[in-house]
Design a protein around this motif. Structure first.
Motif, short mmCIF file in Angstrom:
data_model
loop_
_atom_site.label_atom_id
_atom_site.label_comp_id
_atom_site.label_asym_id
_atom_site.label_seq_id
_atom_site.Cartn_x
_atom_site.Cartn_y
_atom_site.Cartn_z
N LEU A 188 -21.98 -4.59 0.31
CA LEU A 188 -21.28 -3.86 1.38
C LEU A 188 -21.87 -2.36 1.17
O LEU A 188 -22.19 -2.02 0.02
N SER A 189 -21.69 -1.46 2.46
CA SER A 189 -22.22 -0.29 2.25
C SER A 189 -21.03 0.59 2.44
O SER A 189 -20.17 0.30 3.31
N GLY A 190 -20.83 1.61 1.76
CA GLY A 190 -19.67 2.63 2.05
C GLY A 190 -18.64 2.60 0.91
O GLY A 190 -17.80 3.37 1.23
N THR A 191 -18.76 1.75 0.07
CA THR A 191 -17.58 1.65 -0.95
C THR A 191 -18.13 0.62 -1.81
O THR A 191 -18.69 -0.45 -1.66
N GLU A 192 -17.50 0.95 -2.95
CA GLU A 192 -17.37 -0.24 -3.94
C GLU A 192 -16.72 -1.43 -3.70
O GLU A 192 -15.46 -1.31 -3.28
#
Length: 194
Positions: A188-192
């Motif tokens: 995912l991009s934008g968060t863990e």
């Protein structure tokens, strides 16, 4: 539903014995516990289920965990696979979940296995989109994942959820994120991952 169960059974048939004992994204469950859980509705009578639920003091998650662990010890991988194959077209629906709940159950736990094993199975995006679009706030709340301030954006289907900081990924990875699963890094991009 039939297509998803068939594809999962075909995949399970190709697993090595050590893979049946490998961990999945379902915390504490190996592949055999996940498959025991998926096939439990085909093997357990309503009476047994209610008795097991009473033993778990009404806690469905505790009952499901105890039953999956017990059945995974009692049944071989071949038995579990045979049960799935024999029930490809079973019409089981979770209480209050209907057909959508049955598909969600199958897809999510199938992903627990394949992503956990690092296998490159992509559930057809339109199938995952059906699960995502059918989720109600109570379904999301069940998993306890904090989504406030996030906008989930699928990169392979036309689906978004929420407002705020964009979190992008495939529909199946976002589904796992919503369900509180720990994804491998970079999915995912934008968060863990939670």
């Amino acid at each position: 539903m039939i297509a998803e169960r068939t594809e999962q059974a075909d995949l399970l048939a190709g697993l090595r014995p050590d893979q049946w004992d490998a961990p999945t994204l379902c915390e504490g469950w190996r592949v055999r516990e996940v498959v025991a859980h998926l096939t439990m509705p085909f093997r357990a009578s309503l009476g047994r289920t209610m008795l097991d639920l009473a033993k778990a003091r009404g806690d469905f998650n505790r009952m499901a965990d105890t039953t999956a662990r017990h059945d995974a010890l009692q049944l071989s991988a071949a038995d579990l696979l045979a049960c799935m194959r024999q029930n490809i077209d079973h019409r089981w629906k979770p209480p209050g979940g209907g057909t959508h709940g049955a598909l969600a159950h199958q897809v999510i736990h199938g992903l627990d296995v394949t992503v956990g094993l690092g296998l490159d199975r992509r559930v057809p995006p339109e199938r995952v989109a059906l699960v995502l679009t059918g989720m109600k706030p109570r379904n999301i709340k069940f998993f306890g994942t904090e989504l406030d301030g996030l906008q989930l954006q699928a990169t392979d289907v036309n689906w978004t959820h929420g407002t705020g900081t964009p979190v992008r990924g495939s529909a199946q990875d976002l589904l796992l994120f919503v369900c509180g699963r720990r994804l491998p890094p970079g999915r995912l991009s934008g968060t863990e991952s939670p």
